[in-house]
Each structure stands twice: as C-alpha cells, then as structure tokens.
Design an enzyme around this catalytic site. Structure first.
Site, PDB file in Angstrom:
ATOM      1  NE  ARG A  57      -2.329  -2.376   2.902  1.00 43.40           N
ATOM      2  CZ  ARG A  57      -2.717  -2.689   4.122  1.00 43.40           C
ATOM      3  NH1 ARG A  57      -3.693  -2.046   4.692  1.00 43.40           N
ATOM      4  NH2 ARG A  57      -2.099  -3.648   4.785  1.00 43.40           N
ATOM      5  CD  GLU A  94      -1.933  -3.380  15.120  1.00 45.63           C
ATOM      6  OE1 GLU A  94      -1.958  -3.000  13.941  1.00 45.63           O
ATOM      7  OE2 GLU A  94      -2.796  -3.059  15.952  1.00 45.63           O
TER       8      GLU A  94
HETATM    9  P1  AMP Z   1       3.844  -1.890  11.934  1.00 44.23           P
HETATM   10  O1  AMP Z   1       5.088  -2.514  11.425  1.00 44.23           O
HETATM   11  O2  AMP Z   1       3.345  -2.533  13.184  1.00 44.23           O
HETATM   12  O3  AMP Z   1       3.983  -0.385  12.075  1.00 44.23           O
HETATM   13  O4  AMP Z   1       2.705  -2.173  10.861  1.00 44.23           O
HETATM   14  C1  AMP Z   1       2.628  -1.437   9.703  1.00 44.23           C
HETATM   15  C2  AMP Z   1       2.243  -2.258   8.515  1.00 44.23           C
HETATM   16  O5  AMP Z   1       1.245  -3.248   8.808  1.00 44.23           O
HETATM   17  C3  AMP Z   1       1.670  -1.372   7.448  1.00 44.23           C
HETATM   18  O6  AMP Z   1       2.279  -1.738   6.217  1.00 44.23           O
HETATM   19  C4  AMP Z   1       0.189  -1.645   7.444  1.00 44.23           C
HETATM   20  O7  AMP Z   1      -0.253  -1.772   6.123  1.00 44.23           O
HETATM   21  C5  AMP Z   1      -0.015  -2.931   8.236  1.00 44.23           C
HETATM   22  N1  AMP Z   1      -0.938  -2.773   9.377  1.00 44.23           N
HETATM   23  C6  AMP Z   1      -0.627  -2.890  10.696  1.00 44.23           C
HETATM   24  N2  AMP Z   1      -1.674  -2.702  11.487  1.00 44.23           N
HETATM   25  C7  AMP Z   1      -2.721  -2.437  10.668  1.00 44.23           C
HETATM   26  C8  AMP Z   1      -4.097  -2.119  10.882  1.00 44.23           C
HETATM   27  N3  AMP Z   1      -4.620  -2.037  12.113  1.00 44.23           N
HETATM   28  N4  AMP Z   1      -4.868  -1.884   9.800  1.00 44.23           N
HETATM   29  C9  AMP Z   1      -4.352  -1.951   8.549  1.00 44.23           C
HETATM   30  N5  AMP Z   1      -3.071  -2.244   8.274  1.00 44.23           N
HETATM   31  C10 AMP Z   1      -2.244  -2.480   9.316  1.00 44.23           C
END
Ligand code: AMP
Length: 169
Positions: A57, A94
């Site tokens: 994305r 996450e």
């Molecule tokens: P992080 O590494 O935990 O900051 O997660 C970021 C990545 O995971 C991004 O590329 C997002 O597209 C995806 N992502 C994590 N949590 C969500 C969420 N609650 N909703 C949508 N996409 C998420």
C-alpha cells in the site's frame, strides 16, 4: 476533507483484537486521494529527491507522490520478489512477522521520504530505515496516511520526522 470518515474499520481482522483500517475507499474517492497527495507534497516538496514506498500500500501513495514531484521512486518489497542482489530484514508486525527487502544499490546522496499507508508498532518502517541507512541513504522523513498513535511507534522512531495525515488516539 475528512479522510477519517472515508477510512473503514474492520474489527477482529485479520485476527482477534486488531481493528483493521481499510484505506482502499480513499482511492475510490478522487478528491480524497488528491488531498492526501497534496498534503505530502506541501510537507516534503523541495526537501526530497527520492520516495521509497513499502509494499504494497506504500506503493500507491509513494509512486503517485514521486510522479507528482517529478522525483525517483524505489520499492521495498516483501521477501523473494526482487530480482538481482538484495538486502533484507526480518521484523515483527502488529499481527505476525514478516521480511522485506530492497535492491542492494547505493542510496548515497539521496534525500529520502519513506512512505507506507499505516504506522502501527513501527516495526515495518524501522526495518526499512535500517536497510536504507545500510545503503547510506539520508532519511528526511517518514510519511503515512494513518498513524495508530496508541501504539507509540514515535518512541522507537524519535530520531525521525514523522508526518501522518490521520491519527487515532
Ligand atoms: P507496523 O510494522 O506494526 O507499524 O505495521 C505497519 C504495517 O502493517 C503497514 O504496512 C500496514 O499496512 C499494516 N498494518 C498494521 N496494522 C494495521 C491495521 N490495524 N490496519 C491496517 N493495516 C495495518
């Protein structure tokens, strides 16, 4: 422009306890998409010469922004998708773990904006930063459409300028 109302929440997706933020409706709304690109442009125009987008994305906003600013776009892909010599990094999400990679080519003298759709724990962008800095790139900022502020990613990313368009407390 109220982007917040266009982003749709999906509770318990892809697993229990996660509220998935679906950004795709924003692309179905040309005014919203335009507004987002203008916000990134206003913040970073003249300061960067390269946008690095994180699959998948981050490609959408990153490549559109690079085209708008008439500057370079480079992808960071999920592991196993890029031909040639690459460097990679594993990290925790996450939800789950993942691995991303970038072409093993110098980024020296490049002033870089890293773009992804959403900042959650910061693990993804932190892995991206480590790879970019290994390749000697100069990171000017980190840009996101959505920031889940309650996960406190800014704590581990305190050295960097973070620009997010919609924040959730
Ligand atoms: P992080 O590494 O935990 O900051 O997660 C970021 C990545 O995971 C991004 O590329 C997002 O597209 C995806 N992502 C994590 N949590 C969500 C969420 N609650 N909703 C949508 N996409 C998420």
């Amino acid at each position: 422009m109220n982007i917040r109302d266009i982003i749709k929440d999906y509770p318990d997706y892809p697993k229990q306890g996660i509220i998935f933020k679906d950004m795709w409706p924003v692309l179905d709304n040309p005014d919203a998409f335009q507004y987002i690109l203008e916000e990134f442009e206003r913040e970073f125009e003249g300061k960067i010469d390269t946008v690095i987008g994180i699959e998948s994305r981050g490609f959408v906003f990153g490549a559109a922004l690079a085209n708008r600013l008439k500057i370079s776009f480079i992808p960071i892909r999920k592991k196993g998708k890029l031909p040639g010599e690459t460097i990679s990094r594993d990290f925790e999400l996450e939800y789950g773990t993942a691995s991303i990679e970038i072409k093993n080519e110098s980024l020296k003298d490049r002033n870089i904006l890293v773009i992804d759709d959403l900042l959650a724990t910061g693990g993804t962008v932190e892995a991206a930063i480590k790879m970019i800095e290994t390749l000697n790139g100069n990171i000017i900022g980190l840009g996101f459409l959505i920031e889940l502020k309650f996960l406190n990613a800014r704590k581990i990313l305190s050295e960097y300028k973070i620009f997010s368009i919609v924040g959730y407390d």
